[in-house]
Design a protein around this motif. Structure first.
Motif, PDB file in Angstrom:
ATOM      1  N   UNK A 285     -15.983   0.616   1.135  1.00 17.96           N
ATOM      2  CA  UNK A 285     -14.673   1.177   1.460  1.00 17.96           C
ATOM      3  C   UNK A 285     -14.777   1.952   2.771  1.00 17.96           C
ATOM      4  N   UNK A 286     -13.919   1.613   3.710  1.00 18.69           N
ATOM      5  CA  UNK A 286     -13.902   2.299   5.000  1.00 18.69           C
ATOM      6  C   UNK A 286     -12.718   3.267   4.998  1.00 18.69           C
ATOM      7  N   UNK A 287     -13.012   4.553   4.869  1.00 17.47           N
ATOM      8  CA  UNK A 287     -11.949   5.545   4.829  1.00 17.47           C
ATOM      9  C   UNK A 287     -11.302   5.726   6.200  1.00 17.47           C
ATOM     10  N   UNK A 288     -10.016   6.010   6.196  1.00 18.66           N
ATOM     11  CA  UNK A 288      -9.296   6.283   7.437  1.00 18.66           C
ATOM     12  C   UNK A 288      -9.630   7.686   7.931  1.00 18.66           C
ATOM     13  N   UNK A 289     -10.026   7.792   9.181  1.00 17.44           N
ATOM     14  CA  UNK A 289     -10.325   9.103   9.765  1.00 17.44           C
ATOM     15  C   UNK A 289      -9.305   9.508  10.820  1.00 17.44           C
ATOM     16  N   UNK A 290      -8.603   8.511  11.373  1.00 11.78           N
ATOM     17  CA  UNK A 290      -7.633   8.800  12.431  1.00 11.78           C
ATOM     18  C   UNK A 290      -6.346   8.045  12.147  1.00 11.78           C
ATOM     19  N   UNK A 291      -5.231   8.736  12.195  1.00 11.62           N
ATOM     20  CA  UNK A 291      -3.932   8.119  11.952  1.00 11.62           C
ATOM     21  C   UNK A 291      -3.452   7.424  13.225  1.00 11.62           C
ATOM     22  N   UNK A 292      -3.010   6.176  13.115  1.00 11.82           N
ATOM     23  CA  UNK A 292      -2.609   5.433  14.312  1.00 11.82           C
ATOM     24  C   UNK A 292      -1.232   5.855  14.815  1.00 11.82           C
ATOM     25  N   UNK A 293      -1.005   5.657  16.083  1.00 10.33           N
ATOM     26  CA  UNK A 293       0.312   5.912  16.649  1.00 10.33           C
ATOM     27  C   UNK A 293       1.273   4.774  16.312  1.00 10.33           C
ATOM     28  N   UNK A 294       0.733   3.570  16.203  1.00  9.50           N
ATOM     29  CA  UNK A 294       1.536   2.388  15.877  1.00  9.50           C
ATOM     30  C   UNK A 294       0.955   1.709  14.651  1.00  9.50           C
ATOM     31  N   UNK A 295       1.809   1.383  13.691  1.00 11.92           N
ATOM     32  CA  UNK A 295       1.375   0.733  12.459  1.00 11.92           C
ATOM     33  C   UNK A 295       1.363  -0.781  12.655  1.00 11.92           C
ATOM     34  N   UNK A 296       0.221  -1.384  12.372  1.00 13.84           N
ATOM     35  CA  UNK A 296       0.150  -2.840  12.321  1.00 13.84           C
ATOM     36  C   UNK A 296       0.373  -3.275  10.883  1.00 13.84           C
ATOM     37  N   UNK A 297       1.376  -4.105  10.657  1.00 16.29           N
ATOM     38  CA  UNK A 297       1.700  -4.542   9.299  1.00 16.29           C
ATOM     39  C   UNK A 297       0.564  -5.395   8.752  1.00 16.29           C
ATOM     40  N   UNK A 298       0.007  -5.034   7.581  1.00 15.57           N
ATOM     41  CA  UNK A 298      -1.063  -5.838   6.985  1.00 15.57           C
ATOM     42  C   UNK A 298      -0.604  -7.272   6.727  1.00 15.57           C
ATOM     43  N   UNK A 299      -1.475  -8.221   7.019  1.00 11.78           N
ATOM     44  CA  UNK A 299      -1.174  -9.630   6.800  1.00 11.78           C
ATOM     45  C   UNK A 299      -2.192 -10.224   5.839  1.00 11.78           C
ATOM     46  N   UNK A 300      -1.719 -11.041   4.947  1.00  7.46           N
ATOM     47  CA  UNK A 300      -2.594 -11.714   3.992  1.00  7.46           C
ATOM     48  C   UNK A 300      -3.052 -13.047   4.579  1.00  7.46           C
ATOM     49  N   UNK A 301      -4.258 -13.441   4.232  1.00  9.12           N
ATOM     50  CA  UNK A 301      -4.806 -14.692   4.767  1.00  9.12           C
ATOM     51  C   UNK A 301      -4.679 -15.848   3.787  1.00  9.12           C
ATOM     52  N   UNK A 302      -4.560 -15.549   2.506  1.00  8.57           N
ATOM     53  CA  UNK A 302      -4.456 -16.598   1.490  1.00  8.57           C
ATOM     54  C   UNK A 302      -3.036 -17.160   1.488  1.00  8.57           C
ATOM     55  N   UNK A 303      -2.881 -18.489   1.491  1.00  2.38           N
ATOM     56  CA  UNK A 303      -1.533 -19.067   1.474  1.00  2.38           C
ATOM     57  C   UNK A 303      -0.819 -18.819   0.158  1.00  2.38           C
ATOM     58  N   UNK A 304       0.484 -18.718   0.229  1.00  2.00           N
ATOM     59  CA  UNK A 304       1.281 -18.605  -1.004  1.00  2.00           C
ATOM     60  C   UNK A 304       1.199 -19.890  -1.799  1.00  2.00           C
ATOM     61  N   UNK A 305       1.451 -19.780  -3.086  1.00  2.00           N
ATOM     62  CA  UNK A 305       1.507 -20.968  -3.927  1.00  2.00           C
ATOM     63  C   UNK A 305       2.561 -21.924  -3.369  1.00  2.00           C
ATOM     64  N   UNK A 306       2.189 -23.188  -3.264  1.00  2.00           N
ATOM     65  CA  UNK A 306       3.114 -24.196  -2.775  1.00  2.00           C
ATOM     66  C   UNK A 306       3.040 -24.445  -1.279  1.00  2.00           C
ATOM     67  N   UNK A 307       2.284 -23.599  -0.550  1.00  2.00           N
ATOM     68  CA  UNK A 307       2.159 -23.789   0.886  1.00  2.00           C
ATOM     69  C   UNK A 307       0.959 -24.680   1.218  1.00  2.00           C
TER      70      UNK A 307
END
Length: 307
Positions: A285-307
């Protein structure tokens, strides 16, 4: 009819309940007798031998997950059929080391306008002692414990926990196995993703009736209580309604028997919520030490069912 969400804290444990329900109504508890459980009217027929195999594989996967000392997850939560798959949702990166107490929690609410995703707000942990909230462009510290109360639901996958002893994990899975009709296998197959084979499991969690009370997803929390896991100190929260039905597709590594990806459709009275979860049990687990100025939206790598 609109059913309101209630965040219930009973004995230090956080879970979700529909308005009008009563926290603390009796279901099977570790220090009491077990009422007779019968499937609700929506229960499906008895499984075939193949479905039994899927059910057994799922329960063993739960057991292995419960034993893990470290888990990192990336998840998306879509509330309402109209939001899935490309609408408003919650995007979360989280992790917990049950031995050291290290945590990571980066929860972002995403709105989609004209096909473009935007951050509406975020809640992040900076270690275990600082919880921060971002609204528009400014961070504000909102708590000295992180994740506090409600936000523990985002650790692990919101249904199962980790960091259990072998004995605790055996009791946890044994209770889920013993409640007849609760966990039902629907299918099992071998598939390949990115050149690696996985066992694809289709599972149904069917609400049961206990002397007039209905419990579905909440039975997973009850099973932990039977295992005598102290949920006032063990980081856990049930990220589902107590009486929900679940349709689960779970991809399991055949060697480790650990999940790699899950889609879980939660349904109930006026409820439709899609939970997508990617798992990582190998990295610290990599704990957050610094809060970012800009949030990058987390993206999933696994395809959705049916894709």
């Amino acid at each position: 009819m609109v059913v309101a969400l209630a965040v219930v804290i009973a004995g230090g444990v956080v879970y979700l309940q529909r308005s009008g329900g009563e926290a603390g109504n009796e279901r099977p508890q570790a220090d009491g007798t077990t009422p007779t459980a019968t499937p609700s009217a929506s229960a499906s027929p008895s499984p075939t031998a193949g479905r039994d195999a899927a059910r057994a594989a799922y329960l063993e996967s739960l057991r292995q997950q419960a034993l893990q000392p470290v888990v990192n997850v990336t998840r998306e939560v879509y509330e309402g059929e109209e939001s899935y798959p490309d609408g408003d949702h919650k995007a979360v990166i989280s992790g917990i080391d049950y031995k050291t107490g290290a945590v990571r929690m980066e929860k972002t609410d995403v709105t989609v306008k004209a096909g473009k995703s935007e951050v509406s707000d975020s809640m992040w942990c900076r270690g275990r002692s600082e919880q921060w909230f971002l609204s528009t462009v400014r961070w504000s510290q909102v708590d000295v414990t992180c994740p506090s109360g409600l936000y523990q639901m985002y650790l692990n996958d919101g249904l199962v926990t980790g960091g259990l002893t072998k004995e605790e994990a055996d009791v946890f899975v044994g209770k889920l196995n013993g409640w007849e009709g609760l966990v039902r296998g629907r299918g099992m197959s071998v598939v390949t993703r990115n050149g690696k084979q996985y066992v694809r499991l289709e599972i149904k969690v069917v609400p049961l009736r206990f002397d007039g009370l209905v419990a579905g997803a909440g039975m997973f929390m009850d099973a932990l209580k039977w295992a005598e896991v102290d949920l006032t100190t063990h980081p856990y929260g049930l990220l589902l309604y107590d009486d929900s039905s679940l349709d689960i597709v779970r991809y399991v590594d055949p060697k480790t028997r650990l999940p790699a990806y899950m889609e879980m459709l939660e349904t109930g009275e006026d409820t439709w919520i899609m939970h997508r979860v990617e798992y990582d049990f190998t990295h610290p687990v990599v704990e957050t030490t610094k809060l970012p100025k800009t949030i990058n939206i987390p993206r999933m790598t696994w395809p959705r069912e049916g894709e």
